[in-house]
Write a protein that holds these residues in place. Structure first.
Motif, PDB file in Angstrom:
ATOM      1  N   GLU A 273       0.600  -1.245   0.475  1.00  0.00           N
ATOM      2  CA  GLU A 273      -0.087  -0.325   0.148  1.00  0.00           C
ATOM      3  C   GLU A 273       0.661   1.280  -0.030  1.00  0.00           C
ATOM      4  O   GLU A 273       0.629   2.403  -0.692  1.00  0.00           O
ATOM      5  CB  GLU A 273      -0.625   0.062   1.068  1.00  0.00           C
ATOM      6  N   ILE A 274       1.695   1.280   0.663  1.00  0.00           N
ATOM      7  CA  ILE A 274       2.911   2.564   1.112  1.00  0.00           C
ATOM      8  C   ILE A 274       3.305   2.758  -0.108  1.00  0.00           C
ATOM      9  O   ILE A 274       3.770   3.975  -0.682  1.00  0.00           O
ATOM     10  CB  ILE A 274       3.694   2.124   1.940  1.00  0.00           C
ATOM     11  N   ASN A 275       4.054   1.534  -1.133  1.00  0.00           N
ATOM     12  CA  ASN A 275       4.457   1.262  -1.903  1.00  0.00           C
ATOM     13  C   ASN A 275       3.988   2.212  -3.677  1.00  0.00           C
ATOM     14  O   ASN A 275       4.143   2.832  -4.130  1.00  0.00           O
ATOM     15  CB  ASN A 275       4.710   0.574  -2.748  1.00  0.00           C
ATOM     16  N   GLU A 276       2.611   1.701  -3.022  1.00  0.00           N
ATOM     17  CA  GLU A 276       1.367   2.062  -4.684  1.00  0.00           C
ATOM     18  C   GLU A 276       1.291   3.533  -4.283  1.00  0.00           C
ATOM     19  O   GLU A 276       1.255   4.405  -5.433  1.00  0.00           O
ATOM     20  CB  GLU A 276       0.275   1.252  -4.332  1.00  0.00           C
ATOM     21  N   ALA A 277       0.838   3.718  -2.892  1.00  0.00           N
ATOM     22  CA  ALA A 277       1.282   5.581  -2.804  1.00  0.00           C
ATOM     23  C   ALA A 277       2.415   7.065  -3.002  1.00  0.00           C
ATOM     24  O   ALA A 277       2.023   7.259  -3.414  1.00  0.00           O
ATOM     25  CB  ALA A 277       0.603   6.348  -1.285  1.00  0.00           C
ATOM     26  N   HIS A 278       3.298   6.132  -2.766  1.00  0.00           N
ATOM     27  CA  HIS A 278       4.597   6.529  -3.283  1.00  0.00           C
ATOM     28  C   HIS A 278       4.623   6.722  -5.039  1.00  0.00           C
ATOM     29  O   HIS A 278       5.551   7.835  -5.392  1.00  0.00           O
ATOM     30  CB  HIS A 278       6.081   5.933  -2.617  1.00  0.00           C
ATOM     31  N   THR A 279       4.024   5.502  -5.501  1.00  0.00           N
ATOM     32  CA  THR A 279       3.980   5.311  -7.145  1.00  0.00           C
ATOM     33  C   THR A 279       3.779   6.519  -7.447  1.00  0.00           C
ATOM     34  O   THR A 279       4.051   7.003  -8.659  1.00  0.00           O
ATOM     35  CB  THR A 279       3.561   4.426  -7.009  1.00  0.00           C
ATOM     36  N   VAL A 280       2.625   7.131  -7.173  1.00  0.00           N
ATOM     37  CA  VAL A 280       1.211   7.841  -7.713  1.00  0.00           C
ATOM     38  C   VAL A 280       1.932   8.942  -6.860  1.00  0.00           C
ATOM     39  O   VAL A 280       2.316  10.250  -7.908  1.00  0.00           O
ATOM     40  CB  VAL A 280       0.261   7.610  -6.968  1.00  0.00           C
ATOM     41  N   LEU A 281       2.365   9.573  -5.813  1.00  0.00           N
ATOM     42  CA  LEU A 281       2.015  11.050  -5.721  1.00  0.00           C
ATOM     43  C   LEU A 281       3.855  11.364  -5.694  1.00  0.00           C
ATOM     44  O   LEU A 281       4.311  12.569  -5.739  1.00  0.00           O
ATOM     45  CB  LEU A 281       2.235  10.966  -4.319  1.00  0.00           C
ATOM     46  N   SER A 282       5.186  10.270  -6.057  1.00  0.00           N
ATOM     47  CA  SER A 282       6.133  11.030  -6.430  1.00  0.00           C
ATOM     48  C   SER A 282       6.737  11.519  -7.296  1.00  0.00           C
ATOM     49  O   SER A 282       7.524  11.640  -8.062  1.00  0.00           O
ATOM     50  CB  SER A 282       7.353   9.853  -5.723  1.00  0.00           C
ATOM     51  N   ASP A 283       5.533  10.933  -8.738  1.00  0.00           N
ATOM     52  CA  ASP A 283       5.536  10.952 -10.235  1.00  0.00           C
ATOM     53  C   ASP A 283       4.543  12.123  -9.951  1.00  0.00           C
ATOM     54  O   ASP A 283       3.086  12.302  -9.892  1.00  0.00           O
ATOM     55  CB  ASP A 283       5.084  10.371 -10.405  1.00  0.00           C
ATOM     56  N   ALA A 284       5.320  13.843 -10.961  1.00  0.00           N
ATOM     57  CA  ALA A 284       4.621  15.371 -10.821  1.00  0.00           C
ATOM     58  C   ALA A 284       3.145  14.319 -11.445  1.00  0.00           C
ATOM     59  O   ALA A 284       2.266  14.983 -11.136  1.00  0.00           O
ATOM     60  CB  ALA A 284       5.137  15.476 -11.934  1.00  0.00           C
ATOM     61  N   GLU A 285       3.692  13.587 -13.096  1.00  0.00           N
ATOM     62  CA  GLU A 285       1.751  13.021 -13.417  1.00  0.00           C
ATOM     63  C   GLU A 285       1.029  12.720 -13.225  1.00  0.00           C
ATOM     64  O   GLU A 285       0.019  12.709 -13.511  1.00  0.00           O
ATOM     65  CB  GLU A 285       2.150  12.830 -15.332  1.00  0.00           C
TER      66      GLU A 285
END
Length: 318
Positions: free
Chosen positions: A48-60
């Motif tokens: 879950e943490i990885n998924e959130a980071h994957t989205v929020l760390s990518d500007a687009e």
């Protein structure tokens, strides 16, 4: 479909900066990483943490996610805005559990499929399927001598830092590093030592160590950026009549001219004789008139003679 509040998962505000998101992710990764965590739901939380980071760390991805709006999550359900599936999102093929996006939730796979996944979009997974995360960067201040900045040096520095072993146990460790101080380094500058920060987890790369430079006080020079200032005492007759005097500089002794009628506080500039660089700093000579003491009958007589003959009033303009 259940809405995923990625901000809540990482524990950050919706206006969090990229640094805030990165710090929150690393903190949670160290708590729930399956290699070190004792939490019963560590692997599920880490996904879950990885998924959130994957989205929020990518500007687009983050901009697209913010467009959806947390308001759609009211009541625990989620309905995408009209037209999303006709191109408003980032669908790149239906990838669900067991597919290319099998490590992500249905929510992610439905709206970000094709934008990320195992081995894409920065999702931190190792080739063996384990979780990987880069170690934290570390920052510390080191004191060096001004001579190290003027000429360059190789120095051994001792650091105390928290280290985490393979079992997740942390302890304070002392280590010694050999650091090359380049000529021309200035106060406040940071030297980066790649891979000398905290170790990564799951085979992830180590973070970096940043050394912020601070100068120890120097007996002769005052430092201002790359410029140096030195107090140069002169005699009253040198100030009044002018004189050629010899002064020390970082590059050796040089002869300078004291102009006639110099007052205390006058500054002479020697271009390029400060800390080296592009451009090099300057050396400023701050002239200070030093009055000889009247501690002998002869000296006292000379002062009395000047007082009588010169009729000089230093406060005439007050």
């Amino acid at each position: 479909m259940e809405f995923k509040d990625y901000y809540e998962i990482l524990g950050v505000a919706r206006d969090a900066s990229a640094d805030d998101i990165r710090r929150a992710y690393r903190k949670l990764a160290r708590k729930y990483h399956p290699d070190v965590s004792t939490e019963a739901d560590a692997e599920a939380r880490m996904r879950e943490i990885n998924e959130a980071h994957t989205v929020l760390s990518d500007a687009e991805k983050r901009a697209a996610y913010d467009q959806l709006g947390a308001g759609y999550a009211q009541g625990g359900g989620f309905n995408p805005p009209p037209g999303w599936e006709r191109g408003g999102g980032f669908r790149g093929g239906q990838a669900g559990p067991g597919g290319a996006q099998g490590d992500f939730s249905d929510f992610f796979s439905a709206f970000f499929g094709g934008m990320g996944g195992a081995g894409m979009g920065g999702h931190p997974r190792s080739a063996g399927g384990g979780f990987r995360t880069r170690g934290e960067d570390r920052h510390t201040v080191i004191e060096i001598d001004l001579d190290d900045a003027l000429h360059g040096a190789q120095r051994e520095i001792g650091l105390r830092a928290m280290q985490t072993d393979a079992h997740g146990q942390s302890s304070m460790q002392q280590r010694t590093l050999s650091v090359r101080i380049p000529a021309g380094v200035h106060e406040g500058q940071r030297i980066r030592l790649a891979g000398q920060g905290d170790p990564g987890l799951g085979g992830g790369p180590a973070g970096d160590l940043y050394l912020e430079i601070k100068f120890r006080p120097h007996a002769r020079y005052r430092v201002e950026g790359r410029d140096l200032t030195m107090i140069v005492p002169i005699a009253p007759w040198e100030a009044a009549l002018g004189a050629d005097i010899e002064v020390p500089t970082p590059g050796g002794r040089v002869e300078v001219t004291v102009p006639e009628g110099t007052a205390s506080g006058r500054r002479l500039r020697l271009r390029g004789r400060g800390i080296p660089g592009k451009p090099a700093g300057d050396l400023y000579l701050e002239l200070q008139v030093v009055v000889p003491p009247a501690d002998t009958p002869q000296a006292r007589a000379l002062y009395e003679q000047m007082a009588h003959d010169l009729k000089f009033d230093p406060r005439a303009r007050l």
